[in-house]
Design a protein around this motif. Structure first.
Motif, PDB file in Angstrom:
ATOM      1  N   VAL A   1      30.850  73.017  24.192  1.00  0.00           N
ATOM      2  CA  VAL A   1      30.783  72.545  25.540  1.00  0.00           C
ATOM      3  C   VAL A   1      29.328  72.150  25.926  1.00  0.00           C
ATOM      4  O   VAL A   1      28.824  71.517  26.623  1.00  0.00           O
ATOM      5  CB  VAL A   1      31.260  73.692  26.691  1.00  0.00           C
ATOM      6  CG1 VAL A   1      30.938  73.523  27.971  1.00  0.00           C
ATOM      7  CG2 VAL A   1      32.726  73.771  26.328  1.00  0.00           C
TER       8      VAL A   1
ATOM      9  N   PRO B   1      33.492  54.329  24.419  1.00  0.00           N
ATOM     10  CA  PRO B   1      33.896  53.680  25.671  1.00  0.00           C
ATOM     11  C   PRO B   1      32.529  53.692  26.499  1.00  0.00           C
ATOM     12  O   PRO B   1      32.447  52.702  27.218  1.00  0.00           O
ATOM     13  CB  PRO B   1      34.913  54.590  26.516  1.00  0.00           C
ATOM     14  CG  PRO B   1      35.476  55.469  25.239  1.00  0.00           C
ATOM     15  CD  PRO B   1      34.306  55.601  24.055  1.00  0.00           C
TER      16      PRO B   1
ATOM     17  N   PRO C   1      38.126  64.600  27.439  1.00  0.00           N
ATOM     18  CA  PRO C   1      37.636  65.709  26.784  1.00  0.00           C
ATOM     19  C   PRO C   1      36.451  66.042  27.173  1.00  0.00           C
ATOM     20  O   PRO C   1      35.740  67.084  27.521  1.00  0.00           O
ATOM     21  CB  PRO C   1      38.035  65.887  25.404  1.00  0.00           C
ATOM     22  CG  PRO C   1      39.094  64.679  25.256  1.00  0.00           C
ATOM     23  CD  PRO C   1      38.896  63.806  26.412  1.00  0.00           C
ATOM     24  N   ALA C   2      35.617  64.974  26.876  1.00  0.00           N
ATOM     25  CA  ALA C   2      34.143  65.005  27.137  1.00  0.00           C
ATOM     26  C   ALA C   2      33.709  65.337  28.646  1.00  0.00           C
ATOM     27  O   ALA C   2      32.953  66.165  28.940  1.00  0.00           O
ATOM     28  CB  ALA C   2      33.111  64.013  26.754  1.00  0.00           C
TER      29      ALA C   2
ATOM     30  N   LEU D   1      20.863  67.631  32.025  1.00  0.00           N
ATOM     31  CA  LEU D   1      21.705  68.890  31.427  1.00  0.00           C
ATOM     32  C   LEU D   1      21.206  69.307  30.006  1.00  0.00           C
ATOM     33  O   LEU D   1      21.058  70.511  29.781  1.00  0.00           O
ATOM     34  CB  LEU D   1      23.138  68.272  31.279  1.00  0.00           C
ATOM     35  CG  LEU D   1      24.289  68.536  32.556  1.00  0.00           C
ATOM     36  CD1 LEU D   1      25.531  68.083  32.170  1.00  0.00           C
ATOM     37  CD2 LEU D   1      24.070  69.812  33.070  1.00  0.00           C
TER      38      LEU D   1
ATOM     39  N   ILE E   1      27.688  68.917  24.323  1.00  0.00           N
ATOM     40  CA  ILE E   1      28.376  67.673  24.520  1.00  0.00           C
ATOM     41  C   ILE E   1      27.234  66.565  25.260  1.00  0.00           C
ATOM     42  O   ILE E   1      27.296  65.682  24.666  1.00  0.00           O
ATOM     43  CB  ILE E   1      29.424  68.035  25.449  1.00  0.00           C
ATOM     44  CG1 ILE E   1      30.811  68.213  24.505  1.00  0.00           C
ATOM     45  CG2 ILE E   1      30.049  66.490  25.989  1.00  0.00           C
ATOM     46  CD1 ILE E   1      31.244  67.530  23.309  1.00  0.00           C
ATOM     47  N   PRO E   2      26.670  67.327  26.184  1.00  0.00           N
ATOM     48  CA  PRO E   2      25.408  66.146  26.703  1.00  0.00           C
ATOM     49  C   PRO E   2      24.594  65.511  25.691  1.00  0.00           C
ATOM     50  O   PRO E   2      24.423  64.449  25.535  1.00  0.00           O
ATOM     51  CB  PRO E   2      24.927  67.043  27.780  1.00  0.00           C
ATOM     52  CG  PRO E   2      25.779  68.164  27.976  1.00  0.00           C
ATOM     53  CD  PRO E   2      26.460  68.569  26.871  1.00  0.00           C
TER      54      PRO E   2
ATOM     55  N   ILE F   1      34.879  64.954  20.172  1.00  0.00           N
ATOM     56  CA  ILE F   1      35.095  64.936  21.657  1.00  0.00           C
ATOM     57  C   ILE F   1      33.843  63.886  21.952  1.00  0.00           C
ATOM     58  O   ILE F   1      34.007  62.994  22.926  1.00  0.00           O
ATOM     59  CB  ILE F   1      34.822  66.090  22.324  1.00  0.00           C
ATOM     60  CG1 ILE F   1      35.848  67.180  22.090  1.00  0.00           C
ATOM     61  CG2 ILE F   1      34.521  66.146  23.957  1.00  0.00           C
ATOM     62  CD1 ILE F   1      35.943  68.433  22.690  1.00  0.00           C
TER      63      ILE F   1
ATOM     64  N   ALA G   1      34.611  60.193  21.102  1.00  0.00           N
ATOM     65  CA  ALA G   1      35.827  59.638  21.834  1.00  0.00           C
ATOM     66  C   ALA G   1      35.154  59.206  23.471  1.00  0.00           C
ATOM     67  O   ALA G   1      35.761  58.334  23.897  1.00  0.00           O
ATOM     68  CB  ALA G   1      36.781  60.527  22.030  1.00  0.00           C
ATOM     69  N   ALA G   2      33.996  59.832  23.693  1.00  0.00           N
ATOM     70  CA  ALA G   2      33.669  59.309  25.171  1.00  0.00           C
ATOM     71  C   ALA G   2      32.247  58.583  25.003  1.00  0.00           C
ATOM     72  O   ALA G   2      32.164  57.622  25.792  1.00  0.00           O
ATOM     73  CB  ALA G   2      32.997  60.792  25.761  1.00  0.00           C
TER      74      ALA G   2
ATOM     75  N   CYS H   1      34.153  68.874  29.489  1.00  0.00           N
ATOM     76  CA  CYS H   1      33.167  69.658  28.981  1.00  0.00           C
ATOM     77  C   CYS H   1      32.025  69.781  29.899  1.00  0.00           C
ATOM     78  O   CYS H   1      31.167  70.725  30.267  1.00  0.00           O
ATOM     79  CB  CYS H   1      32.755  69.427  27.613  1.00  0.00           C
ATOM     80  SG  CYS H   1      33.876  69.555  26.218  1.00  0.00           S
ATOM     81  N   ILE H   2      31.590  68.420  30.341  1.00  0.00           N
ATOM     82  CA  ILE H   2      30.583  68.362  31.269  1.00  0.00           C
ATOM     83  C   ILE H   2      30.735  69.032  32.725  1.00  0.00           C
ATOM     84  O   ILE H   2      29.949  69.771  33.083  1.00  0.00           O
ATOM     85  CB  ILE H   2      30.264  66.974  31.341  1.00  0.00           C
ATOM     86  CG1 ILE H   2      29.784  66.078  30.218  1.00  0.00           C
ATOM     87  CG2 ILE H   2      29.094  66.302  32.694  1.00  0.00           C
ATOM     88  CD1 ILE H   2      29.758  64.785  30.181  1.00  0.00           C
TER      89      ILE H   2
ATOM     90  N   LEU I   1      26.681  63.403  23.216  1.00  0.00           N
ATOM     91  CA  LEU I   1      27.111  62.182  23.769  1.00  0.00           C
ATOM     92  C   LEU I   1      25.957  61.251  24.030  1.00  0.00           C
ATOM     93  O   LEU I   1      26.300  59.825  23.723  1.00  0.00           O
ATOM     94  CB  LEU I   1      27.647  62.640  25.216  1.00  0.00           C
ATOM     95  CG  LEU I   1      28.284  61.809  25.988  1.00  0.00           C
ATOM     96  CD1 LEU I   1      29.538  61.094  25.330  1.00  0.00           C
ATOM     97  CD2 LEU I   1      29.158  62.444  27.133  1.00  0.00           C
TER      98      LEU I   1
ATOM     99  N   MET J   1      37.754  59.420  26.795  1.00  0.00           N
ATOM    100  CA  MET J   1      36.622  60.160  27.467  1.00  0.00           C
ATOM    101  C   MET J   1      36.984  61.450  28.324  1.00  0.00           C
ATOM    102  O   MET J   1      36.119  62.192  28.580  1.00  0.00           O
ATOM    103  CB  MET J   1      35.855  59.268  28.604  1.00  0.00           C
ATOM    104  CG  MET J   1      35.504  58.044  28.017  1.00  0.00           C
ATOM    105  SD  MET J   1      34.635  56.725  29.118  1.00  0.00           S
ATOM    106  CE  MET J   1      33.240  57.918  29.929  1.00  0.00           C
TER     107      MET J   1
END
Lengths: 271, 294
Positions: free
Chosen positions: A141, A89, B20-21, A108, A144-145, A82, A85-86, B24-25, A148, B18
């Motif tokens: 969840v 970009p 899914p992320a 966060l 993720i921060p 996840i 994928a973010a 989550c956020i 990422l 982007m």
């Protein structure tokens, strides 16, 4: 090479003493684990054997090892998928409010887990998710921060020129990602995967409220429950269990030692 | 940022990737909002109030200050954070980093591996180890206190907060050590050499050259470990459970007890929100520190 302090025997002895102090509780743990009759008393091992380790990998203890593996591998893999994928970009294209987004991710990431534990518990309970899958989703969840940020910073360091020339050669987006970006980013992805893995492996608070039976416990809760239950009686078993539990995290670190540095705290934003 | 033609073409799929992320956020934000919402209610874990709860305004927040638990925990958390993170971890980490600077010897490896062990062992393993180490028959009693003629002392029952602080110094020093080590490597050798040639003693070099140059690293490190230690749960919980009495009941443990043992989720959420606000203030300082040109 000139050091800040002259190399003197006194400094060396002092440093060795520091190392000794740091290692001694762990040395006790190892000795106890190999002592089948350990009872917490010092004064020489009563024998040497692997009985404790056998107990620590069989029955519900063995199950707990498997639980920890499932939860940690699941969390790490899902998180990396996840987040990648973010992050890619986010590193490559302009998005309105990108800087605000990045700074709020830093914010966060710093919030204590305790802050959201009650809502997480309720959300999981509502969807009947107080189980391994629920733990994987919740930890993903919450991770993720952090992931990422790490990956975004990492992709920033991968030169964009290679992707451009692949595009000119006629590669599709998917081909560019799969044949250019991923091979170049393998080490970064691995580091983030292992970081998330060890985080999930060590996690305690979330499993404590998610897992109710000892066959559902991951090792953190298993060890906690065992030492509440047996106390000082089964030191040998607890020590062996501790070593089995600590092993993956320690090994992973020494495998990745060269790739790790404090920049990987995921607490900064570049550019 | 320069926008390449291929990126313009790939914009659509990238935005979709982007999602899914983003979910989550948003979920994290929603969970925080949910905690804020709960903090204004009297909802409980079980019983009648788990279904028929109602809004009680700021009552939970008033209770933070009128009941003993919160203020006590705030103080314990402060003491724990101050002594284990700020005094312990960063001072020990800094001292080790300065002393080991520039050595590539076996000694440095030994010390690094020893200190890293604390960092690498899972919290609960560390808790079990320190429980055993400080027990009446443990290492400290057998090797230090008994030879000094002091009878076996149950350290956890008598000096719980000290034990927890020491355990956390043991556990967390590696982080500060690594950060300061990396920072020291960034100071050029010529500067220190120049100071040495000019006749500065080792301590003058630390005070007048190294400390000023590392100011921003030190501030960053202090804020980070303060924030982490402030919300730390597992080690203390597994080692003492917050006891004896409330001697080691830091805020995270108070929050956990209130929510999941006593079952007062509304009040527990108010504690959680208070913690988030305190961390938020520290975090803002941290962000400003990061943004400042170094």
């Amino acid at each position: 090479m000139e050091s800040t302090f002259a190399r003197s025997p006194a400094v060396t002895v002092l440093l060795l003493a520091v190392a000794l102090v740091w290692i001694s509780p762990f040395a006790w743990l190892v000795i106890t684990a190999f002592d089948p009759q350990a009872n917490g008393q010092l004064g020489g091992a009563h024998g040497v054997g692997l009985d404790n380790f056998l107990a620590a990998v069989s029955g519900s203890s063995g199950q707990q090892f498997i639980n920890s593996m499932i939860i940690s591998i699941g969390t790490a893999t899902l998180t990396v998928l996840i987040a990648t994928a973010a992050a890619y970009p986010l590193s490559r294209i302009d998005i309105p409010g990108k800087n605000v987004l990045l700074w709020s991710l830093v914010l966060l990431r710093m919030m204590p887990e305790v802050g959201v534990i009650v809502p997480v518990f309720f959300a999981a309970k509502t969807v009947q998710g107080l189980n391994a899958q629920g733990m994987i989703v919740s930890m993903t969840v919450l991770n993720i921060p952090f992931a990422l940020l790490l990956l975004k910073n990492f992709f920033d360091s991968v030169p964009i020129e290679l992707e451009e020339s692949a595009y000119i050669e006629g590669a599709s987006l998917w081909q560019i990602v799969w044949y250019v970006v991923v091979p170049l980013s393998r080490s970064g992805l691995a580091v983030v995967w292992f970081f998330t893995f060890t985080g999930a492996w060590n996690a305690f608070l979330l499993p404590l409220i998610f897992a109710r039976t000892d066959t559902a416990f991951p090792m953190s809760v298993g060890l906690y429950a065992a030492f509440g239950q047996y106390g000082s009686i089964q030191y040998g078993f607890l020590a062996a269990y501790s070593i089995v539990y600590a092993f993956p995290a320690v090994v992973v670190y020494f495998l990745l030692r060269r790739n790790l540095n404090t920049g990987f705290a995921g607490v900064g934003v570049k550019g | 940022m320069r926008q390449s033609p291929w990126l313009a073409a790939a914009r659509g799929p990238m935005l979709i990737a982007m999602l899914p992320a983003a979910v989550c956020i948003l979920a994290t934000v929603a969970l925080s909002a949910w905690a804020i919402f709960y903090s204004f209610t009297n909802v409980e874990l079980t019983g009648a109030r788990s279904i028929n709860w109602s809004f009680i305004g700021f009552d939970n927040y008033v209770r933070l200050f009128t009941r003993e638990g919160f203020l006590n925990s705030l103080w314990v958390t402060f003491v724990f954070t101050f002594f284990s993170a700020i005094v312990g971890q960063s001072v020990v980490g800094f001292t080790l980093a300065v002393t080991l600077r520039g050595t590539r010897s076996l000694l440095r490896n030994i010390v690094e591996v020893a200190v890293m062990l604390g960092w690498l062992l899972p919290d609960i393993v560390a808790a079990f180890m320190w429980n055993a180490t400080t027990s009446k028959t443990g290492l400290i009693n057998s090797f230090i206190l008994n030879p000094l003629g002091v009878g076996p002392v149950d350290l956890i029952s008598n000096y719980a907060l000290t034990v927890v602080v020491v355990a956390n110094i043991w556990k967390g020093t590696a982080w500060s050590y690594l950060l300061f080590s990396a920072a020291l490597d960034s100071i050029s050798r010529e500067i220190l050499e120049a100071a040495r040639v000019d006749g500065a003693t080792p301590f003058q070099r630390i005070r007048l050259v190294i400390l000023p140059m590392l100011r921003s690293h030190i501030a960053t490190n202090l804020l980070l470990i303060t924030i982490w230690t402030f919300g730390y749960f597992a080690l203390i919980f597994a080692l003492t459970g917050g006891g004896p009495g409330r001697q080691t009941e830091v805020l995270s443990i108070l929050m956990f007890h209130t929510s999941f043992n006593v079952g007062k989720l509304g009040f527990g959420s108010a504690i959680a929100i208070a913690m988030m606000l305190l961390v938020g203030v520290l975090a803002v300082f941290y962000l400003r520190q990061l943004k400042e040109p170094k």
